[in-house]
Write an enzyme that holds these catalytic residues in place. Structure first.
Site, mmCIF file in Angstrom:
data_model
loop_
_atom_site.group_PDB
_atom_site.id
_atom_site.type_symbol
_atom_site.label_atom_id
_atom_site.label_comp_id
_atom_site.label_asym_id
_atom_site.label_seq_id
_atom_site.Cartn_x
_atom_site.Cartn_y
_atom_site.Cartn_z
ATOM 1 N N GLU A 1 -5.895 -10.187 -28.749
ATOM 2 C CA GLU A 1 -5.872 -11.456 -29.243
ATOM 3 C C GLU A 1 -4.603 -12.116 -28.874
ATOM 4 O OE1 GLU A 1 -8.738 -13.595 -31.838
ATOM 5 O OE2 GLU A 1 -8.021 -14.406 -32.350
ATOM 6 N N ASP B 1 -2.353 -15.014 -30.680
ATOM 7 C CA ASP B 1 -2.691 -16.249 -31.566
ATOM 8 C C ASP B 1 -1.593 -17.493 -31.045
ATOM 9 O OD1 ASP B 1 -5.760 -15.413 -31.709
ATOM 10 O OD2 ASP B 1 -4.744 -15.458 -33.786
ATOM 11 N N GLU C 1 -0.605 -20.549 -33.603
ATOM 12 C CA GLU C 1 -1.653 -20.928 -34.765
ATOM 13 C C GLU C 1 -0.665 -22.481 -35.265
ATOM 14 O OE1 GLU C 1 -5.405 -19.471 -36.850
ATOM 15 O OE2 GLU C 1 -3.915 -18.139 -36.909
#
Length: 290
Positions: free
Chosen positions: A106, A108, A110
């Site tokens: 993953e 990311d 954010e």
């Protein structure tokens, strides 16, 4: 998260896929053809005459969407205008996920909202072969709710680079030669969500979401995915002729390196590599030089 069964969006965008090698295919595509709504159809709306989408967060729900295909290596970017005003407790995310459990990969982005007048924080994280907990946080040096900015993930056999506009804010090198996991085998779906996370997002959960300011709105446009679609030609991911594998993209340029140092010196507010309370001994990738 539950799926709704409402009518899909009438929104169109361009999915650009590199034509730099014969194993990479590309075609103009629509949102309906290449993306799916994963969460709350009623909270994603077209705007700007169908040239952008609006994500809505209120007391009832947040929302999210994802690419229908997975991708292995390449560059993914989108332009985002984040929640304006008092955005504390909200999180807008743009990430890639292999949709596997214990061994998931993953990447990311954010975006952690804040009280009015305080800077937005961008948290990045990387999971490789199921191991995450590699958070870094950077305060943005501009107001990301005033206009659209481009957020990109470059992923090749040499490194992963997170960009804000043309400025690299995170680099994770391929150190497999030193027995450090690197995501290179699992294709990933491109996701984006807008949701409430006031138990941790703003000042560790001290600042709660103010629902009187709802609905909270974020805007997305100009999706660009240039990479190896899966399913697709099996040879694509290993093809050295793909543009993102070229010499110019195997390390930061001199200008990018200067910008990267500037970000780390002036805007980084958290780095797991230096968090001795969590890691009395720095993780191996930190010692190897991420």
């Amino acid at each position: 998260m539950t799926l709704n069964n409402a009518v899909p969006l009438l929104f169109f965008c361009i999915l650009a896929v590199s034509l730099s090698s014969s194993s990479v295919q590309g075609r103009p595509a629509s949102f309906l053809d290449d993306f799916r709504i994963t969460w709350s159809y009623s909270h994603i709306k077209q705007s700007d005459g169908g040239r952008a989408i609006q994500l809505i967060l209120d007391r009832n729900s947040g929302c999210g969407f994802a690419s229908k295909s997975k991708y292995l290596f390449g560059r993914v970017s989108m332009k985002i205008k984040l929640v304006a005003g008092d955005s504390a407790g909200t999180v807008a995310a743009f990430y890639m996920n292999s949709d596997t459990n214990t061994v998931r990969d993953e990447l990311d982005f954010e975006f952690l909202g804040n009280r009015t007048g305080q800077p937005y924080t961008v948290q990045t994280n990387i999971y490789a072969h199921g191991k995450g907990d590699r958070e870094q946080r950077v305060n943005l040096w501009f107001d990301p709710a005033a206009d659209f900015h481009t957020y990109s993930i470059m992923w090749n056999h040499h490194h992963i680079v997170f960009y804000v506009d043309e400025v690299p804010i995170r680099v994770y090198k391929n150190n497999e030669a030193k027995n450090i996991p690197y995501p290179k085998l699992q294709p990933m779906v491109v996701y984006s969500t807008l949701w409430e996370a006031d138990d941790w997002a703003t000042r560790g959960g001290l600042e709660k979401i103010d629902w009187s300011k709802a609905p909270f709105l974020a805007y997305y446009k100009d999706f660009d995915i240039e990479g190896c679609a899966v399913p697709g030609p099996a040879s694509c991911a290993s093809n050295p002729r793909n543009w993102w594998e070229g010499t110019a993209y195997q390390a930061l340029t001199a200008m990018e390196a200067r910008r990267y140092r500037w970000v780390r010196l002036n805007h980084m507010i958290y780095d797991y590599c230096t968090d001795k309370s969590r890691y009395p001994v720095p993780p191996p990738e930190c010692i190897a030089g991420i």
